[in-house]
Design a protein around this motif. Structure first.
Motif, PDB file in Angstrom:
ATOM      1  N   MET A 219       0.842  -1.190   0.000  1.00 50.90           N
ATOM      2  CA  MET A 219       0.000   0.000   0.000  1.00 50.90           C
ATOM      3  C   MET A 219       0.876   1.238   0.000  1.00 50.90           C
ATOM      4  O   MET A 219       1.907   1.298   0.660  1.00 50.90           O
ATOM      5  CB  MET A 219      -0.943  -0.007   1.202  1.00 50.90           C
ATOM      6  N   GLU A 220       0.424   2.217  -0.787  1.00 47.27           N
ATOM      7  CA  GLU A 220       1.170   3.461  -0.939  1.00 47.27           C
ATOM      8  C   GLU A 220       0.166   4.586  -1.147  1.00 47.27           C
ATOM      9  O   GLU A 220      -0.661   4.521  -2.065  1.00 47.27           O
ATOM     10  CB  GLU A 220       2.118   3.349  -2.136  1.00 47.27           C
ATOM     11  N   GLY A 221       0.211   5.587  -0.271  1.00 46.39           N
ATOM     12  CA  GLY A 221      -0.713   6.715  -0.393  1.00 46.39           C
ATOM     13  C   GLY A 221      -2.167   6.312  -0.286  1.00 46.39           C
ATOM     14  O   GLY A 221      -3.025   6.922  -0.943  1.00 46.39           O
ATOM     15  N   GLY A 222      -2.442   5.285   0.504  1.00 49.23           N
ATOM     16  CA  GLY A 222      -3.816   4.834   0.677  1.00 49.23           C
ATOM     17  C   GLY A 222      -4.324   3.936  -0.430  1.00 49.23           C
ATOM     18  O   GLY A 222      -5.487   3.497  -0.381  1.00 49.23           O
ATOM     19  N   LYS A 223      -3.496   3.639  -1.420  1.00 45.19           N
ATOM     20  CA  LYS A 223      -3.901   2.778  -2.528  1.00 45.19           C
ATOM     21  C   LYS A 223      -3.155   1.448  -2.458  1.00 45.19           C
ATOM     22  O   LYS A 223      -2.042   1.370  -1.945  1.00 45.19           O
ATOM     23  CB  LYS A 223      -3.611   3.441  -3.875  1.00 45.19           C
ATOM     24  N   ILE A 224      -3.792   0.429  -2.993  1.00 47.44           N
ATOM     25  CA  ILE A 224      -3.125  -0.863  -3.137  1.00 47.44           C
ATOM     26  C   ILE A 224      -2.369  -0.865  -4.458  1.00 47.44           C
ATOM     27  O   ILE A 224      -2.943  -0.578  -5.516  1.00 47.44           O
ATOM     28  CB  ILE A 224      -4.139  -2.019  -3.119  1.00 47.44           C
ATOM     29  N   VAL A 225      -1.093  -1.177  -4.391  1.00 52.53           N
ATOM     30  CA  VAL A 225      -0.274  -1.328  -5.595  1.00 52.53           C
ATOM     31  C   VAL A 225       0.005  -2.813  -5.790  1.00 52.53           C
ATOM     32  O   VAL A 225       0.517  -3.485  -4.892  1.00 52.53           O
ATOM     33  CB  VAL A 225       1.053  -0.555  -5.479  1.00 52.53           C
ATOM     34  N   CYS A 226      -0.353  -3.333  -6.961  1.00 51.47           N
ATOM     35  CA  CYS A 226      -0.141  -4.744  -7.281  1.00 51.47           C
ATOM     36  C   CYS A 226       0.781  -4.826  -8.488  1.00 51.47           C
ATOM     37  O   CYS A 226       0.447  -4.320  -9.568  1.00 51.47           O
ATOM     38  CB  CYS A 226      -1.468  -5.432  -7.579  1.00 51.47           C
ATOM     39  N   VAL A 227       1.933  -5.428  -8.298  1.00 52.37           N
ATOM     40  CA  VAL A 227       2.874  -5.667  -9.400  1.00 52.37           C
ATOM     41  C   VAL A 227       2.732  -7.140  -9.772  1.00 52.37           C
ATOM     42  O   VAL A 227       2.951  -8.017  -8.936  1.00 52.37           O
ATOM     43  CB  VAL A 227       4.313  -5.345  -8.984  1.00 52.37           C
ATOM     44  N   SER A 228       2.343  -7.402 -11.006  1.00 54.04           N
ATOM     45  CA  SER A 228       1.962  -8.771 -11.372  1.00 54.04           C
ATOM     46  C   SER A 228       2.459  -9.150 -12.751  1.00 54.04           C
ATOM     47  O   SER A 228       2.488  -8.326 -13.667  1.00 54.04           O
ATOM     48  CB  SER A 228       0.431  -8.907 -11.334  1.00 54.04           C
ATOM     49  N   GLY A 241     -10.671  -4.498  -7.383  1.00 56.15           N
ATOM     50  CA  GLY A 241     -11.683  -3.601  -6.830  1.00 56.15           C
ATOM     51  C   GLY A 241     -12.986  -4.317  -6.528  1.00 56.15           C
ATOM     52  O   GLY A 241     -13.590  -4.122  -5.460  1.00 56.15           O
ATOM     53  N   GLN A 242     -13.425  -5.150  -7.462  1.00 59.87           N
ATOM     54  CA  GLN A 242     -14.670  -5.904  -7.249  1.00 59.87           C
ATOM     55  C   GLN A 242     -14.553  -6.858  -6.066  1.00 59.87           C
ATOM     56  O   GLN A 242     -15.452  -6.952  -5.227  1.00 59.87           O
ATOM     57  CB  GLN A 242     -15.013  -6.700  -8.510  1.00 59.87           C
ATOM     58  N   ALA A 243     -13.457  -7.610  -6.029  1.00 56.75           N
ATOM     59  CA  ALA A 243     -13.301  -8.636  -5.004  1.00 56.75           C
ATOM     60  C   ALA A 243     -13.196  -8.028  -3.606  1.00 56.75           C
ATOM     61  O   ALA A 243     -13.694  -8.604  -2.630  1.00 56.75           O
ATOM     62  CB  ALA A 243     -12.066  -9.483  -5.303  1.00 56.75           C
ATOM     63  N   LEU A 244     -12.554  -6.876  -3.499  1.00 51.61           N
ATOM     64  CA  LEU A 244     -12.356  -6.246  -2.195  1.00 51.61           C
ATOM     65  C   LEU A 244     -13.441  -5.235  -1.854  1.00 51.61           C
ATOM     66  O   LEU A 244     -13.470  -4.705  -0.728  1.00 51.61           O
ATOM     67  CB  LEU A 244     -10.987  -5.562  -2.135  1.00 51.61           C
ATOM     68  N   GLY A 245     -14.310  -4.937  -2.827  1.00 51.61           N
ATOM     69  CA  GLY A 245     -15.378  -3.976  -2.578  1.00 51.61           C
ATOM     70  C   GLY A 245     -14.870  -2.564  -2.401  1.00 51.61           C
ATOM     71  O   GLY A 245     -15.398  -1.793  -1.586  1.00 51.61           O
ATOM     72  N   ILE A 246     -13.841  -2.199  -3.176  1.00 49.99           N
ATOM     73  CA  ILE A 246     -13.273  -0.852  -3.092  1.00 49.99           C
ATOM     74  C   ILE A 246     -13.309  -0.210  -4.475  1.00 49.99           C
ATOM     75  O   ILE A 246     -13.393  -0.906  -5.493  1.00 49.99           O
ATOM     76  CB  ILE A 246     -11.823  -0.889  -2.557  1.00 49.99           C
ATOM     77  N   HIS A 269      -5.637 -14.558 -11.409  1.00 50.31           N
ATOM     78  CA  HIS A 269      -5.505 -15.719 -10.547  1.00 50.31           C
ATOM     79  C   HIS A 269      -5.471 -15.335  -9.066  1.00 50.31           C
ATOM     80  O   HIS A 269      -6.484 -15.398  -8.390  1.00 50.31           O
ATOM     81  CB  HIS A 269      -4.266 -16.529 -10.955  1.00 50.31           C
ATOM     82  N   TYR A 270      -4.336 -14.915  -8.574  1.00 51.90           N
ATOM     83  CA  TYR A 270      -4.200 -14.693  -7.133  1.00 51.90           C
ATOM     84  C   TYR A 270      -4.008 -13.232  -6.752  1.00 51.90           C
ATOM     85  O   TYR A 270      -3.827 -12.920  -5.587  1.00 51.90           O
ATOM     86  CB  TYR A 270      -3.023 -15.518  -6.602  1.00 51.90           C
ATOM     87  N   GLU A 271      -4.058 -12.334  -7.708  1.00 53.36           N
ATOM     88  CA  GLU A 271      -3.861 -10.926  -7.387  1.00 53.36           C
ATOM     89  C   GLU A 271      -4.902 -10.383  -6.398  1.00 53.36           C
ATOM     90  O   GLU A 271      -4.531  -9.662  -5.459  1.00 53.36           O
ATOM     91  CB  GLU A 271      -3.858 -10.084  -8.668  1.00 53.36           C
ATOM     92  N   PRO A 272      -6.200 -10.705  -6.546  1.00 51.76           N
ATOM     93  CA  PRO A 272      -7.174 -10.194  -5.563  1.00 51.76           C
ATOM     94  C   PRO A 272      -6.902 -10.705  -4.144  1.00 51.76           C
ATOM     95  O   PRO A 272      -6.999  -9.934  -3.170  1.00 51.76           O
ATOM     96  CB  PRO A 272      -8.515 -10.706  -6.094  1.00 51.76           C
ATOM     97  N   LEU A 273      -6.557 -11.988  -4.009  1.00 49.14           N
ATOM     98  CA  LEU A 273      -6.252 -12.525  -2.691  1.00 49.14           C
ATOM     99  C   LEU A 273      -5.012 -11.850  -2.114  1.00 49.14           C
ATOM    100  O   LEU A 273      -4.979 -11.481  -0.930  1.00 49.14           O
ATOM    101  CB  LEU A 273      -6.039 -14.029  -2.776  1.00 49.14           C
ATOM    102  N   ASN A 274      -4.006 -11.671  -2.940  1.00 46.78           N
ATOM    103  CA  ASN A 274      -2.789 -11.022  -2.480  1.00 46.78           C
ATOM    104  C   ASN A 274      -3.068  -9.593  -2.012  1.00 46.78           C
ATOM    105  O   ASN A 274      -2.555  -9.137  -0.978  1.00 46.78           O
ATOM    106  CB  ASN A 274      -1.761 -11.020  -3.615  1.00 46.78           C
TER     107      ASN A 274
END
Length: 397
Positions: A219-228, A241-246, A269-274
């Motif tokens: 997390m950076e600046g209140g946002k989730i950063v995903c490098v995939s 966004g859908q999976a986490l409701g954000i 695949h696993y990005e939402p869980l991560n």
């Protein structure tokens, strides 16, 4: 002619030198070290339900930061394929969303039911061995035609007959009448022509790309950063966004060079869980990387398909009428679903079709307890072409 100045001369790829010299940075190269690691606990049955999970011993393993189970995550379904998103959220949920971050309903062997977060992979691996699960087991069905007869319970509740979709395309009655027939079957059985039937099967296939599926989130600046390592960064952002409701704007996805994908990484695949794990532990960096074994059973390879084909042809081997019925085994989840087998029957239909007076193209996509499947190179076309060539080979023989 100015527009054709590049034709006829070699063009060097802009990424060529970095890749061949080893300077190109892939996902794991960019991941900050050290960071937290996450490992999945996979179901050891092929069909059933999780009754209880005991993680008490796993949580005591030195280096373990957290253990989450299917009973901890949001009860939210989301899609994983890169299909366009509906403006109508109800339609999207009905047609695409069939995954949860972790699920107590086991549909395939290796389904994701818990995750361990640790300071390193050793701690995670030790903790996974100390998780104890109680299951309620159901009969397992791997054959698509058998699954179409119905299972109790169905693989997916919203598909009670296990049929994801069914499509049919036939030569019109008007065109058949002009050729002197009432039905495609009548054209196939015309005694003036030779008649052949074949049954063909294509098997499941894994892409086996060199780089396995891997991501890291922080997390950076209140946002989730995903490098995939993904083929679909914009879809990954949306699905997180859908999976986490954000809001989708609270998610940033970075896609470095990828070490192969060929369709597997055209699914989320696993990005939402991560990303969810990252939020639960205060935004610390978490890496989730699949092993090669996990890649085989819990990412999407080519759908296994069966084809029942009939054909009539004349003495000069000109095609007169053809019929194909295809059955595609999508496994426990929809992923890219019916689009793949539609491409198969369409490619069959358009190969050698110019002399035909009648065609029948039918396709089913079916849930089973087999591994989930999805996009792979050429997206269903090779199977249809192969079925058509099997038919032509039999005719020529």
């Amino acid at each position: 002619m100015e527009k054709l100045r590049e034709v006829g001369r070699p063009v060097v790829r802009v990424d060529a030198y970095d890749k061949v010299t080893g300077r190109a940075k892939f996902t794991d190269d960019l991941c900050p070290k050290p960071c937290l690691e996450a490992k999945i606990y996979h179901a050891t049955i092929g069909n059933g339900r999780v009754v209880s999970i005991d993680t008490s011993e796993a949580e005591k393993v030195p280096g373990v930061v957290a253990v989450f189970t299917c009973f901890d995550v949001p009860d939210t379904c989301y899609p994983v394929a890169g299909h366009p998103w509906y403006a109508d959220s109800a339609a999207a949920k009905r047609d695409q969303a069939d995954r949860k971050l972790l699920d107590d309903r086991v549909r395939i062997y290796g389904d994701n039911i818990a995750v361990v977060v640790g300071e390193d992979t050793v701690a995670c691996d030790r903790a996974l061995k100390k998780i104890h699960v109680e299951y309620e087991e159901y009969p397992v069905v791997y054959d698509a035609l058998e699954s179409m007869k119905g299972t109790n319970p169905p693989v997916q509740d919203r598909k009670p007959d296990n049929i994801v979709a069914h499509s049919l395309a036939r030569t019109s009655e008007e065109d058949l009448a002009r050729a002197g027939y009432k039905t495609v079957e009548e054209a196939l059985e015309d005694p003036k022509y030779h008649h052949v039937k074949i049954h063909a099967e294509s098997r499941e296939q894994s892409q086996v790309h060199i780089e396995t599926c891997v991501s890291y989130c922080y997390m950076e600046g209140g946002k989730i950063v995903c490098v995939s390592s993904t083929q679909i960064p914009h879809v990954v952002r949306r699905v997180i966004g859908q999976a986490l409701g954000i809001p989708w704007g609270d998610v940033r996805v970075i896609k470095p060079y990828i070490g192969g994908g060929f369709g597997t990484k055209q699914d989320v695949h696993y990005e939402p869980l991560n990303a969810w794990i990252c939020k639960q532990i205060g935004g610390r960096c978490v890496k989730l990387e699949l092993s090669r074994e996990e890649l085989f059973w819990d990412t999407s390879g080519r759908q296994p398909k069966t084809f029942d084909i009939e054909c009539s042809y004349d003495d000069e081997m000109n095609l007169h009428a053809r019929k194909i019925v295809a059955y595609s085994n999508t496994g426990g989840y929809i992923h890219h679903g019916h689009a793949l087998v539609l491409n198969s029957v369409n490619s069959f239909r358009w190969l050698y079709h110019t002399q035909e007076v009648a065609t029948h193209s039918e396709a089913y996509t079916i849930h089973t307890n087999g591994p989930h499947t999805g996009a792979m190179r050429a997206y269903g076309v090779p199977e249809g072409n192969w079925a058509a060539e099997c038919l032509m080979g039999d005719i020529a023989y």
